[in-house]
Motif scaffolding. Structure first.
Motif, mmCIF file in Angstrom:
data_model
loop_
_atom_site.group_PDB
_atom_site.id
_atom_site.type_symbol
_atom_site.label_atom_id
_atom_site.label_comp_id
_atom_site.label_asym_id
_atom_site.label_seq_id
_atom_site.Cartn_x
_atom_site.Cartn_y
_atom_site.Cartn_z
ATOM 1 N N GLN A 112 5.787 52.722 -36.436
ATOM 2 C CA GLN A 112 5.621 51.527 -35.604
ATOM 3 C C GLN A 112 7.002 50.890 -35.399
ATOM 4 N N PRO A 113 7.258 50.295 -34.238
ATOM 5 C CA PRO A 113 8.569 49.675 -33.998
ATOM 6 C C PRO A 113 8.967 48.656 -35.064
ATOM 7 N N GLY A 124 10.425 59.688 -43.592
ATOM 8 C CA GLY A 124 9.572 60.139 -42.492
ATOM 9 C C GLY A 124 8.124 60.245 -42.928
ATOM 10 N N ARG A 125 7.224 60.117 -41.956
ATOM 11 C CA ARG A 125 5.790 60.253 -42.226
ATOM 12 C C ARG A 125 5.191 61.192 -41.196
ATOM 13 N N ASP A 126 4.128 61.838 -41.560
ATOM 14 C CA ASP A 126 3.421 62.690 -40.598
ATOM 15 C C ASP A 126 2.707 61.805 -39.583
ATOM 16 N N PHE A 127 2.485 62.357 -38.423
ATOM 17 C CA PHE A 127 1.729 61.627 -37.416
ATOM 18 C C PHE A 127 0.277 61.463 -37.854
ATOM 19 N N ALA A 128 -0.381 60.452 -37.308
ATOM 20 C CA ALA A 128 -1.764 60.155 -37.690
ATOM 21 C C ALA A 128 -2.675 61.357 -37.471
ATOM 22 N N PHE A 129 -2.459 62.122 -36.402
ATOM 23 C CA PHE A 129 -3.345 63.264 -36.151
ATOM 24 C C PHE A 129 -3.171 64.367 -37.198
ATOM 25 N N LEU A 130 -2.154 64.229 -38.051
ATOM 26 C CA LEU A 130 -1.955 65.170 -39.161
ATOM 27 C C LEU A 130 -2.296 64.509 -40.495
ATOM 28 N N ASP A 131 -3.168 63.522 -40.448
ATOM 29 C CA ASP A 131 -3.600 62.751 -41.625
ATOM 30 C C ASP A 131 -2.478 61.928 -42.222
#
Length: 89
Positions: free
Chosen positions: A52-53, A40-47
């Protein structure tokens, strides 16, 4: 009993048999079996970086199956309402 209800009553043992077969063969699974938490990765707004599909390792057939499953799950309330309407509560 009208013709439509007659057909549903005739199909009931066939559906019961197939449901029993399915339940005996089904294996429980969870989304994280295919996309482990460790990937898993953090969302972009969380740096972080948004998913992506094209990141999915699933085959086209598996993606279609999961989409159909989600659509079916979303419509379960209306299926239950139709069954209750036809066979009473």
């Amino acid at each position: 009993m009208d013709a439509q209800n007659g057909v549903l009553h005739e199909l009931e043992p066939v559906v019961a048999s197939n449901l029993d077969r399915h339940l005996s063969m089904a294996r429980e699974w969870f989304p994280h079996d295919y996309v482990p938490w460790s990937r898993g990765r953090d969302f972009a707004f969380l740096d972080g970086e948004d998913w992506q599909p094209e990141d999915s390792p699933l085959s086209h057939v598996a993606k279609v199956a999961m989409t159909v499953n989600l659509l079916t799950e979303d419509n379960l309330p209306s299926y239950h309402r139709e069954i209750a309407t036809r066979f009473s509560r």
